[in-house]
Design an enzyme around this catalytic site. Structure first.
Site, PDB file in Angstrom:
ATOM      1  N   ASP A  40       0.791  -1.246   0.000  1.00 50.74           N
ATOM      2  CA  ASP A  40       0.000   0.000   0.000  1.00 50.74           C
ATOM      3  C   ASP A  40       0.819   1.291   0.000  1.00 50.74           C
ATOM      4  O   ASP A  40       0.487   2.246   0.716  1.00 50.74           O
ATOM      5  CB  ASP A  40      -0.962   0.015   1.197  1.00 50.74           C
TER       6      ASP A  40
ATOM      7  N   ASP B 146      -4.713  -0.721  -1.859  1.00 49.87           N
ATOM      8  CA  ASP B 146      -6.126  -0.523  -1.536  1.00 49.87           C
ATOM      9  C   ASP B 146      -6.788  -0.028  -2.816  1.00 49.87           C
ATOM     10  O   ASP B 146      -6.249   0.872  -3.492  1.00 49.87           O
ATOM     11  CB  ASP B 146      -6.240   0.583  -0.462  1.00 49.87           C
TER      12      ASP B 146
ATOM     13  N   HIS C 203     -10.525   0.789  -3.519  1.00 48.88           N
ATOM     14  CA  HIS C 203     -11.887   0.806  -2.993  1.00 48.88           C
ATOM     15  C   HIS C 203     -12.894   1.394  -3.967  1.00 48.88           C
ATOM     16  O   HIS C 203     -12.583   2.348  -4.685  1.00 48.88           O
ATOM     17  CB  HIS C 203     -11.943   1.666  -1.725  1.00 48.88           C
TER      18      HIS C 203
ATOM     19  N   HIS D 135     -10.465   7.058   0.961  1.00 51.33           N
ATOM     20  CA  HIS D 135      -9.067   6.968   0.516  1.00 51.33           C
ATOM     21  C   HIS D 135      -8.955   5.882  -0.541  1.00 51.33           C
ATOM     22  O   HIS D 135      -9.763   4.955  -0.578  1.00 51.33           O
ATOM     23  CB  HIS D 135      -8.146   6.645   1.705  1.00 51.33           C
TER      24      HIS D 135
ATOM     25  N   LYS E  50      -6.706  -4.921  -3.471  1.00 46.86           N
ATOM     26  CA  LYS E  50      -7.459  -5.527  -2.364  1.00 46.86           C
ATOM     27  C   LYS E  50      -8.565  -4.582  -1.885  1.00 46.86           C
ATOM     28  O   LYS E  50      -8.545  -3.392  -2.196  1.00 46.86           O
ATOM     29  CB  LYS E  50      -6.522  -5.881  -1.207  1.00 46.86           C
TER      30      LYS E  50
ATOM     31  N   CYS F 190      -1.902  -2.515   7.529  1.00 50.63           N
ATOM     32  CA  CYS F 190      -1.789  -3.417   6.387  1.00 50.63           C
ATOM     33  C   CYS F 190      -0.477  -4.191   6.366  1.00 50.63           C
ATOM     34  O   CYS F 190      -0.437  -5.341   5.930  1.00 50.63           O
ATOM     35  CB  CYS F 190      -2.045  -2.645   5.098  1.00 50.63           C
TER      36      CYS F 190
HETATM   37 ZN   LIG Z   1      -8.542   1.156   2.825  1.00 52.70          ZN
END
Ligand SMILES: [Zn+2]
Length: 194
Positions: A15, A57, A59, A76, A101, A140
Protein backbone atom coordinates in the site's frame (compact mmCIF):
# COMPACT_ATOMS: atom_id res chain seq x y z
CA UNK A 1 22.69 -11.22 10.68
CA UNK A 2 23.43 -11.17 6.96
CA UNK A 3 20.78 -12.60 4.66
CA UNK A 4 21.74 -13.76 1.17
CA UNK A 5 19.03 -13.53 -1.45
CA UNK A 6 18.11 -16.65 -3.38
CA UNK A 7 15.75 -17.69 -6.14
CA UNK A 8 12.78 -18.39 -3.86
CA UNK A 9 12.64 -14.86 -2.50
CA UNK A 10 10.04 -12.18 -3.26
CA UNK A 11 9.59 -8.56 -2.29
CA UNK A 12 6.11 -7.45 -1.21
CA UNK A 13 5.35 -3.73 -1.03
CA UNK A 14 2.24 -2.94 0.94
CA UNK A 15 0.00 0.00 0.00
CA UNK A 16 2.59 2.60 -0.96
CA UNK A 17 -0.11 4.83 -2.50
CA UNK A 18 -0.56 8.58 -2.75
CA UNK A 19 -3.42 8.76 -0.25
CA UNK A 20 -1.20 7.17 2.41
CA UNK A 21 1.60 9.67 1.83
CA UNK A 22 1.84 13.20 3.28
CA UNK A 23 -0.75 15.32 1.45
CA UNK A 24 -3.00 12.30 0.88
CA UNK A 25 -6.43 11.79 2.43
CA UNK A 26 -5.22 9.21 4.96
CA UNK A 27 -1.57 10.15 5.28
CA UNK A 28 0.87 8.09 7.29
CA UNK A 29 3.25 10.54 9.02
CA UNK A 30 6.58 10.47 7.21
CA UNK A 31 5.23 7.73 4.95
CA UNK A 32 7.21 9.22 2.08
CA UNK A 33 10.43 8.22 3.84
CA UNK A 34 9.92 4.60 2.79
CA UNK A 35 10.12 5.42 -0.93
CA UNK A 36 13.89 5.87 -1.40
CA UNK A 37 14.57 2.88 0.84
CA UNK A 38 12.08 0.68 -0.99
CA UNK A 39 13.67 1.77 -4.26
CA UNK A 40 16.94 0.25 -3.03
CA UNK A 41 15.20 -3.04 -2.22
CA UNK A 42 13.38 -2.94 -5.58
CA UNK A 43 16.61 -2.37 -7.44
CA UNK A 44 18.38 -5.22 -5.61
CA UNK A 45 15.55 -7.73 -6.07
CA UNK A 46 15.12 -6.74 -9.73
CA UNK A 47 18.86 -7.12 -10.36
CA UNK A 48 18.57 -10.69 -9.06
CA UNK A 49 15.54 -11.45 -11.22
CA UNK A 50 13.37 -11.91 -8.13
CA UNK A 51 9.62 -11.35 -7.98
CA UNK A 52 8.23 -8.00 -6.87
CA UNK A 53 4.62 -7.71 -5.73
CA UNK A 54 2.83 -4.48 -4.82
CA UNK A 55 -0.47 -4.46 -2.97
CA UNK A 56 -2.87 -1.55 -3.19
CA UNK A 57 -6.13 -0.52 -1.54
CA UNK A 58 -8.56 -0.25 -4.44
CA UNK A 59 -11.89 0.81 -2.99
CA UNK A 60 -15.24 1.61 -4.58
CA UNK A 61 -16.37 5.23 -3.84
CA UNK A 62 -18.87 4.05 -1.20
CA UNK A 63 -16.62 1.53 0.53
CA UNK A 64 -17.74 0.28 3.94
CA UNK A 65 -14.48 1.38 5.59
CA UNK A 66 -15.29 5.05 4.91
CA UNK A 67 -16.78 7.30 7.63
CA UNK A 68 -19.97 8.04 5.66
CA UNK A 69 -20.68 4.32 5.52
CA UNK A 70 -20.02 3.87 9.23
CA UNK A 71 -16.39 2.84 8.80
CA UNK A 72 -13.30 4.10 10.58
CA UNK A 73 -11.50 6.02 7.83
CA UNK A 74 -11.92 9.06 5.62
CA UNK A 75 -12.40 8.12 1.96
CA UNK A 76 -9.07 6.97 0.52
CA UNK A 77 -7.62 4.99 -2.36
CA UNK A 78 -10.75 5.05 -4.49
CA UNK A 79 -10.06 2.84 -7.50
CA UNK A 80 -8.54 4.59 -10.51
CA UNK A 81 -8.23 7.99 -8.78
CA UNK A 82 -4.88 9.79 -8.28
CA UNK A 83 -5.03 9.02 -4.54
CA UNK A 84 -5.00 5.31 -5.25
CA UNK A 85 -2.05 5.55 -7.63
CA UNK A 86 1.47 4.59 -6.71
CA UNK A 87 3.73 7.63 -6.36
CA UNK A 88 5.77 8.35 -9.47
CA UNK A 89 8.93 8.27 -7.35
CA UNK A 90 8.47 4.56 -6.63
CA UNK A 91 10.65 2.84 -9.22
CA UNK A 92 8.75 -0.29 -10.14
CA UNK A 93 10.07 -2.56 -12.84
CA UNK A 94 7.45 -3.17 -15.54
CA UNK A 95 6.95 -6.79 -14.47
CA UNK A 96 5.86 -5.84 -10.94
CA UNK A 97 2.73 -7.78 -10.05
CA UNK A 98 -0.02 -5.53 -8.74
CA UNK A 99 -2.40 -6.97 -6.15
CA UNK A 100 -5.63 -4.97 -5.64
CA UNK A 101 -7.46 -5.53 -2.36
CA UNK A 102 -10.64 -4.42 -0.60
CA UNK A 103 -12.30 -3.97 -3.98
CA UNK A 104 -15.78 -4.96 -2.77
CA UNK A 105 -18.01 -2.38 -1.12
CA UNK A 106 -18.97 -4.48 1.86
CA UNK A 107 -15.61 -5.82 2.98
CA UNK A 108 -12.34 -4.24 4.09
CA UNK A 109 -8.99 -5.98 3.76
CA UNK A 110 -5.85 -4.96 5.57
CA UNK A 111 -3.85 -7.97 4.42
CA UNK A 112 -2.57 -8.31 0.87
CA UNK A 113 -3.57 -11.98 1.09
CA UNK A 114 -7.22 -11.23 1.92
CA UNK A 115 -9.36 -12.31 -1.06
CA UNK A 116 -6.57 -11.74 -3.58
CA UNK A 117 -4.38 -13.79 -5.90
CA UNK A 118 -1.24 -13.10 -3.86
CA UNK A 119 -0.95 -16.53 -2.25
CA UNK A 120 -1.51 -18.54 -5.47
CA UNK A 121 0.88 -16.25 -7.34
CA UNK A 122 3.60 -16.76 -4.71
CA UNK A 123 2.99 -20.50 -4.77
CA UNK A 124 3.15 -20.70 -8.57
CA UNK A 125 6.35 -18.68 -8.48
CA UNK A 126 7.98 -21.12 -6.07
CA UNK A 127 8.43 -18.50 -3.38
CA UNK A 128 9.59 -19.62 0.06
CA UNK A 129 10.65 -16.36 1.66
CA UNK A 130 8.94 -12.98 1.53
CA UNK A 131 10.33 -9.54 2.38
CA UNK A 132 7.54 -7.16 3.37
CA UNK A 133 7.62 -3.37 3.71
CA UNK A 134 5.33 -0.38 3.15
CA UNK A 135 2.40 1.33 4.89
CA UNK A 136 1.16 1.41 7.51
CA UNK A 137 3.12 -0.69 9.99
CA UNK A 138 0.28 -1.48 12.39
CA UNK A 139 -2.48 -2.04 9.82
CA UNK A 140 -1.79 -3.42 6.39
CA UNK A 141 1.86 -4.34 6.95
CA UNK A 142 1.04 -6.13 10.22
CA UNK A 143 -1.83 -8.08 8.71
CA UNK A 144 0.07 -8.99 5.55
CA UNK A 145 2.97 -10.25 7.67
CA UNK A 146 0.62 -12.27 9.89
CA UNK A 147 -0.96 -13.97 6.87
CA UNK A 148 2.45 -14.66 5.30
CA UNK A 149 3.47 -16.41 8.52
CA UNK A 150 0.14 -18.25 8.58
CA UNK A 151 0.88 -19.52 5.06
CA UNK A 152 4.27 -20.64 6.37
CA UNK A 153 6.48 -18.34 4.37
CA UNK A 154 9.74 -17.38 5.99
CA UNK A 155 8.82 -13.75 6.54
CA UNK A 156 11.11 -10.77 6.83
CA UNK A 157 9.77 -7.35 7.77
CA UNK A 158 11.73 -4.42 6.35
CA UNK A 159 12.01 -2.38 9.53
CA UNK A 160 13.71 0.50 7.73
CA UNK A 161 10.96 0.64 5.09
CA UNK A 162 7.75 0.72 7.13
CA UNK A 163 6.08 3.69 8.80
CA UNK A 164 3.22 3.74 11.28
CA UNK A 165 0.02 5.78 11.55
CA UNK A 166 0.58 5.86 15.35
CA UNK A 167 -2.93 6.97 16.34
CA UNK A 168 -1.64 5.91 19.72
CA UNK A 169 2.01 6.86 20.02
CA UNK A 170 3.35 3.35 20.37
CA UNK A 171 1.24 1.49 17.82
CA UNK A 172 4.01 1.03 15.27
CA UNK A 173 6.57 -0.20 17.75
CA UNK A 174 4.07 -2.60 19.28
CA UNK A 175 3.15 -3.94 15.85
CA UNK A 176 6.81 -4.62 15.05
CA UNK A 177 7.15 -6.42 18.37
CA UNK A 178 4.07 -8.49 17.61
CA UNK A 179 5.37 -9.45 14.18
CA UNK A 180 8.68 -10.50 15.69
CA UNK A 181 6.96 -12.47 18.44
CA UNK A 182 4.92 -14.32 15.81
CA UNK A 183 8.07 -15.31 13.94
CA UNK A 184 8.79 -12.54 11.44
CA UNK A 185 12.42 -11.52 11.13
CA UNK A 186 13.16 -7.78 11.21
CA UNK A 187 15.74 -6.82 8.62
CA UNK A 188 17.36 -3.64 7.30
CA UNK A 189 18.75 -3.05 3.83
CA UNK A 190 22.34 -3.20 5.09
CA UNK A 191 21.72 -6.81 6.22
CA UNK A 192 21.01 -8.05 2.71
CA UNK A 193 23.91 -9.57 0.81
CA UNK A 194 23.66 -9.28 -2.94
ZN1 LIG B 1 -8.54 1.16 2.83
Amino acid sequence: MIVTLDSGDALILVDVQNDFLPGGSLAVPMGNEVIPILNRYISLFHAHGLGIFATRDWHPPDHSSFLEQGGAWPPHCIAATPGAAFPASLEFPCDTQIISKATNRGKDAYSGFDDTQLEPLLKWSGIGRVFIGGLATEYCVLNTVKDALEYRYVTFVLEDAVRAMNISTDDGRQALEEMTRLGAIPIRFESLAA
